[in-house]
Design an enzyme around this catalytic site. Sequence first.
Site, PDB file in Angstrom:
ATOM      1  CE1 TYR A   1      -9.751  -1.400  13.650  1.00 58.64           C
ATOM      2  CE2 TYR A   1     -11.941  -2.080  14.341  1.00 58.64           C
ATOM      3  CZ  TYR A   1     -11.075  -1.693  13.354  1.00 58.64           C
ATOM      4  OH  TYR A   1     -11.519  -1.585  12.053  1.00 58.64           O
TER       5      TYR A   1
ATOM      6  CB  ALA B   1     -11.420   3.412  21.827  1.00 57.23           C
TER       7      ALA B   1
ATOM      8  CB  VAL C   1      -0.157   6.271   6.571  1.00 52.18           C
ATOM      9  CG1 VAL C   1      -0.143   6.105   5.062  1.00 52.18           C
ATOM     10  CG2 VAL C   1      -0.750   5.049   7.261  1.00 52.18           C
TER      11      VAL C   1
ATOM     12  CB  SER D   1     -14.978  -0.279  12.258  1.00 58.81           C
ATOM     13  OG  SER D   1     -15.470  -1.509  12.754  1.00 58.81           O
TER      14      SER D   1
ATOM     15  CE  LYS E   1     -11.052   1.736  12.067  1.00 58.44           C
ATOM     16  NZ  LYS E   1     -10.507   2.379  10.854  1.00 58.44           N
TER      17      LYS E   1
ATOM     18  CG  ASN F   1      -8.499   0.934   3.501  1.00 56.20           C
ATOM     19  OD1 ASN F   1      -9.553   0.466   3.898  1.00 56.20           O
ATOM     20  ND2 ASN F   1      -7.451   0.169   3.197  1.00 56.20           N
TER      21      ASN F   1
ATOM     22  N   GLY G   1      -3.167   1.998   2.562  1.00 57.34           N
ATOM     23  CA  GLY G   1      -3.368   0.585   2.876  1.00 57.34           C
ATOM     24  C   GLY G   1      -4.119  -0.153   1.792  1.00 57.34           C
ATOM     25  CB  ALA G   2      -4.484   0.544  -1.702  1.00 58.30           C
ATOM     26  CB  SER G   3      -1.023  -3.941  -0.442  1.00 62.61           C
ATOM     27  OG  SER G   3      -1.067  -4.109   0.961  1.00 62.61           O
TER      28      SER G   3
END
Length: 250
Positions: free
Chosen positions: A158, A160, A65, A144, A162, A91, A13-15
């Site tokens: 979300y 949960a 991914v 997070s 993390k 990421n 997720g590097a864009s």
Amino acid sequence: MQDLKGKVILISGASSGIGRATAELLASKGAKIIVNFRSNEESATEVVYHIKEMGGEAIAIKADVTIKEEVNAMVEHAINSLGKIDVLVNNAAGGIRQSTFIDASEDLWEETYKLNITSVLLCSQAVLKHMIPKGKGKIINISSTAARIGGAGESIHYAATKGALNTMTIGMSRELIEHGIIVNGVAPGVVETPFHEKFAPNDDRLTRMSASIPIKRIAKPIEIAECIAFLASESSNYILGEIINVSGGR
């Protein structure tokens, strides 16, 4: 000393957002970067172009991914192109969409878990096949602070995931250190990224969130990237199983 010269680092997720800032920062410190993206090819290409403009080396690889076959193909492509992977930064993540806990569907719950947890499993397993025979490597999981506060703004699903990622990070660190693999995590707070623009779409909400942070502002992606750079470097070799909060004290 955060010298990453010669290191090959895969960032999922590097864009954009934290992933993009991390890719560009680590490249400036000498690392060769694999820029993973799922759909935003234009932005991923911009990241690679910017890195090469700085005199660095990077390639962009498209892969979802959450799909094992695509992850394995991405890792093989990376190894064939750059020879190795020294560091994996997990990421890629998201909240999918907002929902109260009462109204959250099973599909939303499972989709969020797949993106935020299953992706870490798949990427880590694929990379470990190459790290373990070498007896060294690093994995950095991006969590997070939502994991600690339960998720604000209709995002329990979300938060949960993390929380699960934090537990997963600690467990991975203990199991994998016998193979020479160091695993840690970074837990950003509120950051100026497309994620928070999506889940806090009005200025008033971001203002309220800023007011709740002791440092009285939200973070810039580069400030999260600096912590990731530290964990990727030799300076952090005695840190294991930690989740470092980068949250302005929130």
